[in-house]
Design an enzyme around this catalytic site. Structure first.
Site, PDB file in Angstrom:
ATOM      1  N   VAL A 188      39.881 -63.396  36.676  1.00  0.00           N
ATOM      2  CA  VAL A 188      41.467 -62.475  36.906  1.00  0.00           C
ATOM      3  C   VAL A 188      41.518 -61.787  35.255  1.00  0.00           C
ATOM      4  O   VAL A 188      41.690 -62.404  34.531  1.00  0.00           O
ATOM      5  CB  VAL A 188      42.771 -63.290  37.298  1.00  0.00           C
ATOM      6  CG1 VAL A 188      44.241 -62.488  36.940  1.00  0.00           C
ATOM      7  CG2 VAL A 188      42.419 -64.084  38.232  1.00  0.00           C
ATOM      8  N   VAL A 203      45.027 -67.182  39.686  1.00  0.00           N
ATOM      9  CA  VAL A 203      43.365 -68.476  38.570  1.00  0.00           C
ATOM     10  C   VAL A 203      42.931 -69.588  39.271  1.00  0.00           C
ATOM     11  O   VAL A 203      40.898 -69.584  39.255  1.00  0.00           O
ATOM     12  CB  VAL A 203      43.760 -68.020  37.044  1.00  0.00           C
ATOM     13  CG1 VAL A 203      42.494 -67.407  36.413  1.00  0.00           C
ATOM     14  CG2 VAL A 203      44.459 -66.759  36.611  1.00  0.00           C
ATOM     15  N   LEU A 243      45.110 -80.394  46.859  1.00  0.00           N
ATOM     16  CA  LEU A 243      45.552 -79.162  47.895  1.00  0.00           C
ATOM     17  C   LEU A 243      45.487 -78.123  47.228  1.00  0.00           C
ATOM     18  O   LEU A 243      45.811 -77.428  45.718  1.00  0.00           O
ATOM     19  CB  LEU A 243      47.718 -79.582  47.861  1.00  0.00           C
ATOM     20  CG  LEU A 243      47.927 -80.154  48.463  1.00  0.00           C
ATOM     21  CD1 LEU A 243      49.207 -80.677  48.586  1.00  0.00           C
ATOM     22  CD2 LEU A 243      47.146 -80.326  49.446  1.00  0.00           C
ATOM     23  N   LEU A 261      54.736 -83.271  55.250  1.00  0.00           N
ATOM     24  CA  LEU A 261      52.476 -83.701  54.584  1.00  0.00           C
ATOM     25  C   LEU A 261      52.279 -85.045  54.974  1.00  0.00           C
ATOM     26  O   LEU A 261      52.507 -85.657  54.505  1.00  0.00           O
ATOM     27  CB  LEU A 261      53.572 -83.655  53.327  1.00  0.00           C
ATOM     28  CG  LEU A 261      53.611 -82.458  52.432  1.00  0.00           C
ATOM     29  CD1 LEU A 261      54.387 -81.394  52.183  1.00  0.00           C
ATOM     30  CD2 LEU A 261      54.311 -82.530  50.863  1.00  0.00           C
ATOM     31  N   ILE A 289      51.419 -88.048  53.441  1.00  0.00           N
ATOM     32  CA  ILE A 289      52.161 -88.461  52.200  1.00  0.00           C
ATOM     33  C   ILE A 289      53.012 -89.203  53.901  1.00  0.00           C
ATOM     34  O   ILE A 289      53.879 -90.416  52.605  1.00  0.00           O
ATOM     35  CB  ILE A 289      52.650 -87.353  51.693  1.00  0.00           C
ATOM     36  CG1 ILE A 289      51.643 -86.564  51.056  1.00  0.00           C
ATOM     37  CG2 ILE A 289      53.370 -88.300  51.111  1.00  0.00           C
ATOM     38  CD1 ILE A 289      51.048 -87.644  50.245  1.00  0.00           C
TER      39      ILE A 289
HETATM   40  C1  LIG Z   1      47.977 -80.411  44.069  1.00  0.00           C
HETATM   41  C2  LIG Z   1      48.355 -81.791  44.558  1.00  0.00           C
HETATM   42  N1  LIG Z   1      49.694 -82.770  45.041  1.00  0.00           N
HETATM   43  C3  LIG Z   1      50.020 -83.447  45.343  1.00  0.00           C
HETATM   44  C4  LIG Z   1      49.106 -83.920  46.297  1.00  0.00           C
HETATM   45  C5  LIG Z   1      49.177 -85.511  48.076  1.00  0.00           C
HETATM   46  N2  LIG Z   1      48.646 -85.077  49.082  1.00  0.00           N
HETATM   47  C6  LIG Z   1      47.792 -84.934  49.794  1.00  0.00           C
HETATM   48  S1  LIG Z   1      47.554 -84.695  50.946  1.00  0.00           S
HETATM   49  C7  LIG Z   1      48.908 -84.185  50.550  1.00  0.00           C
HETATM   50  C8  LIG Z   1      50.058 -83.580  52.258  1.00  0.00           C
HETATM   51  C9  LIG Z   1      48.987 -83.378  52.968  1.00  0.00           C
HETATM   52  O1  LIG Z   1      49.460 -81.564  54.000  1.00  0.00           O
HETATM   53  P1  LIG Z   1      49.267 -80.674  54.646  1.00  0.00           P
HETATM   54  O2  LIG Z   1      48.414 -79.843  53.896  1.00  0.00           O
HETATM   55  O3  LIG Z   1      49.963 -80.511  55.546  1.00  0.00           O
HETATM   56  O4  LIG Z   1      47.705 -82.424  55.590  1.00  0.00           O
HETATM   57  P2  LIG Z   1      47.630 -84.113  56.753  1.00  0.00           P
HETATM   58  O5  LIG Z   1      47.973 -84.327  55.743  1.00  0.00           O
HETATM   59  O6  LIG Z   1      50.082 -82.767  57.096  1.00  0.00           O
HETATM   60  O7  LIG Z   1      47.328 -83.334  57.455  1.00  0.00           O
HETATM   61  C10 LIG Z   1      50.171 -84.298  49.416  1.00  0.00           C
HETATM   62  C11 LIG Z   1      51.194 -84.002  49.412  1.00  0.00           C
HETATM   63  C12 LIG Z   1      47.873 -83.510  46.488  1.00  0.00           C
HETATM   64  N3  LIG Z   1      46.513 -83.519  46.717  1.00  0.00           N
HETATM   65  N4  LIG Z   1      47.818 -82.931  45.365  1.00  0.00           N
HETATM   66 MG   LIG Z   2      50.700 -80.937  57.721  1.00  0.00          MG
END
Ligand SMILES: Cc1ncc(C[n+]2csc(CCOP(=O)(O)OP(=O)(O)O)c2C)c(N)n1
Ligand SMILES: [Mg+2]
Length: 599
Positions: free
Chosen positions: A25, A51, A421, A476, A479
């Site tokens: 960027v 970025v 994430l 989530l 979690i």
């Molecule tokens: C930047 C960041 N913040 C928080 C987390 C903690 N975390 C791990 S998995 C998750 C939820 C993921 O949800 P989703 O992508 O919908 O997947 P699912 O478990 O529902 O299949 C979180 C908040 C992380 N890994 N990275």
């Molecule tokens: Mg999910």
């Protein structure tokens, strides 16, 4: 000597070191670099929408092919801080990327200039070198050192921060007189390998644990050759997945707390010696060390001396590049084979195969809303052995690790340690740039997908087609599952009634509309029988429009995926497979009629 701006020399060095693509960027402080890039014309540039996205694209690019080094570029101030997550993720997984940032002029660094921040200090713990270059004449040396460090020893990222005036300063530089520095890779000695093989020979139920270092060393073939020579089963780590094909008779499954199979853990627990190569005893692989280590000896081969003994003291530690160690392992094992010294491992290997055939989880559910396990069954049917999967974190990634199959190194591309994430989507775009012919399939939960969703526009603009399987539980999910221990379901809901899209019910975000708004194609699936046709349709759309195609599967909101805190205590939440049709795409279950189930 040709006279040029320091930044022109830097771009020539990038070319000479093999860089053909950059992700970034622009901003005012890095415009000299962009001017030099434009003038050179030899390096294409993908314009990210965030970025952080650029940093993960660079990671995806590096992770796709041996020798690749992804380059991400940003301006001063927030661009560098945005890329820290990519640097961290790369450092944690031993992935070389080069991050180039602009900076305020040298004389104004301490004056709190606009967007001046000490990014080198901030990036230090997550890089092998983070340097604000203060002299124009130092620019060539800084780049030369960057490539040397990224490739030497345990690979990892480097940040070079270039003040505006340093970029523009004139220097004498002749690219013909430039030579990349030799790469340093320690090699196991014969004595070390002999001792390791003595221990392997003395064991009754030995295993090889193959880590990401085998991938980095481009040594998967050597690993398989060695395993075949000594007849020892292999448990790949998450980062080593693909080093031995999933359908190889010596592939024993993955061990761990989450991305593992029941048979992988059972085999690890049955072993009496583990030879770890290029792995780091990650805690989600080992679980509690008491259980992991009990009753077995360990040999640890790693390229980084300070990794030996970091997690627990091995019985034998060898500092070596995984490939150079495996070359020696093969050489000495051949000699021992010729001398008739290698023990017959047939019974032990067969025992491992039997577990692989029988200790299966169920994937075939017909429920509506769809149960997640079914998605992976359909993905296996849709995509052949050549597919490159990209994923990051969440129940979706964990279930992917349990149920999908990987047959080649670098075909499971995953931010293993950092799990940030949002990583999946931009990383997949980087994979597309690195291997435009590949079928790239990204796997995300809804939250991971939403984190850097704007990068879809990059795929549409630069014609980077891939399929994004989006498993939507409007939660989530990982979690939520972890909160069971606290008896809460708090701040993990993504559900709301979307006033614009009644058809998504209370699942909240209308991913199809967003994806289409960003220039991509998208399909939504609500029934298990629709998944495979949608994936087939996605392939066609991808070929026709040359843009990313999202396939959203609406899942049941609450499903718990198998996991635990010890490798002997993984909790199963669904009934296990007791008949062949419960797990039709499980590898061991190929011979369904002869299947015998342990449970
Ligand atoms: C930047 C960041 N913040 C928080 C987390 C903690 N975390 C791990 S998995 C998750 C939820 C993921 O949800 P989703 O992508 O919908 O997947 P699912 O478990 O529902 O299949 C979180 C908040 C992380 N890994 N990275
Ligand atoms: Mg999910």
């Amino acid at each position: 000597m040709p006279r040029m701006k320091a930044i022109q020399a830097a771009v020539q060095i990038l070319q000479r070191e093999g860089v053909r693509h950059a992700f970034g960027v622009p901003g005012a402080a890095i415009n000299p670099f962009y001017a030099a890039l434009r003038e050179s014309g030899a390096i294409t540039h993908v314009l990210a929408r965030h970025v952080e996205g650029a940093s993960h694209m660079a990671e995806g690019y590096t992770r796709t092919a041996a020798g690749n080094i992804g380059v991400c570029v940003g301006t001063s101030g927030p661009a560098g801080t945005d890329m820290l997550t990519g640097l961290y993720s790369a450092a944690a997984d031993s992935i070389p990327i080069l991050c180039i940032t602009g900076q305020a002029p040298v004389a104004r660094l301490h004056k709190e200039d606009f967007q001046a921040v000490d990014i080198a200090a901030i990036a230090k713990p997550v890089t092998k070198l983070a340097m604000t270059v203060l002299e124009s004449a130092q620019v060539p040396g800084a780049f030369q050192q960057a490539f040397h460090l990224m490739r030497s020893g345990r690979p990892g990222p480097v940040l070079l921060d270039l003040p505006f005036d340093v970029q523009l300063g004139e220097i004498d530089f002749d690219i013909d007189a430039y030579e990349p520095l030799p790469v340093h890779r320690p090699a196991a000695t014969r004595i070390q390998i002999e001792k390791a093989l003595d221990m392997l020979e003395a064991a009754e139920r030995p295993l090889i644990v193959a880590g990401g270092g085998v991938v980095n060393a481009d040594a998967a073939d050597l690993l398989v050759e060695f395993a075949e020579l000594v007849g020892v089963p292999v448990v790949p780590t998450l980062m080593g997945w693909g080093t031995i094909p999933d359908d190889h008779r010596l592939m024993a499954g993955m061990a761990g707390l989450q991305t593992s199979q029941r048979y992988g853990n059972a085999t690890l627990l049955a072993s009496d010696l583990v030879l770890g190569i290029g792995n780091r005893w990650a805690n989600r692989h080992t679980g509690g060390l008491e259980v992991y280590r009990r009753g077995r000896r360990f040999v640890h081969v790693d390229i980084e001396p300070t990794q030996i003994g970091r997690v627990f003291p091995p019985d034998l530690g060898i500092v070596s590049d995984a490939g150079l160690a495996l070359q020696r392992f093969v050489e000495v094992a051949r000699e021992r084979q010729a001398a008739g010294r290698l023990p017959d491992r047939g019974a032990w290997a067969e025992e491992c195969t039997e577990r692989k055939r029988t200790m299966l989880r169920r994937t075939h559910f017909d429920d509506v809303p769809v149960k997640p396990q079914r998605v992976y069954e359909e993905m296996i049917k849709a995509f052949g052995k050549e597919v490159r999967y990209v994923s990051t974190i969440g129940l979706s990634q964990i279930a992917g690790g349990q149920f999908l199959h990987v047959y080649r190194p670098r075909h499971w591309i995953n931010a293993g340690q950092a799990g940030p994430l949002g990583w999946t989507l931009p990383a997949a775009l980087g994979v597309c740039v690195a291997d435009p012919e590949a079928t790239v399939v990204a796997l995300s939960g809804d939250y991971d997908f939403q984190f850097l969703i704007e990068e879809l526009a990059v795929g549409a603009q630069f014609n980077l087609p891939y399929i994004h399987v989006l498993v939507n539980n409007s939660y989530l999910g990982l979690i939520r599952q972890a909160q069971r221990a606290f008896d809460i379901d708090y701040c993990v809901q993504l559900s709301f009634d979307n006033v614009n899209s009644p058809e998504v019910g209370n699942y909240g975000v209308d991913h199809v509309k967003v994806a289409e708004g960003l220039g991509c194609k998208a399909l939504r699936v609500k029934e298990p029988g629709e998944i495979l046709p949608a994936l087939e349709q996605a392939k066609k759309l991808m070929a026709e429009h040359r843009v990313p195609v999202v396939v959203e599967v609406i899942l049941e909101r609450v499903t718990n995926i198998s996991m635990g805190t010890e490798i002997d205590g993984v909790v199963e939440f669904e009934e296990l497979a007791t008949r062949g049709e419960h797990a039709p795409t499980a590898l061991g279950a190929l011979n369904l009629d002869q299947m015998q189930f342990l449970d």
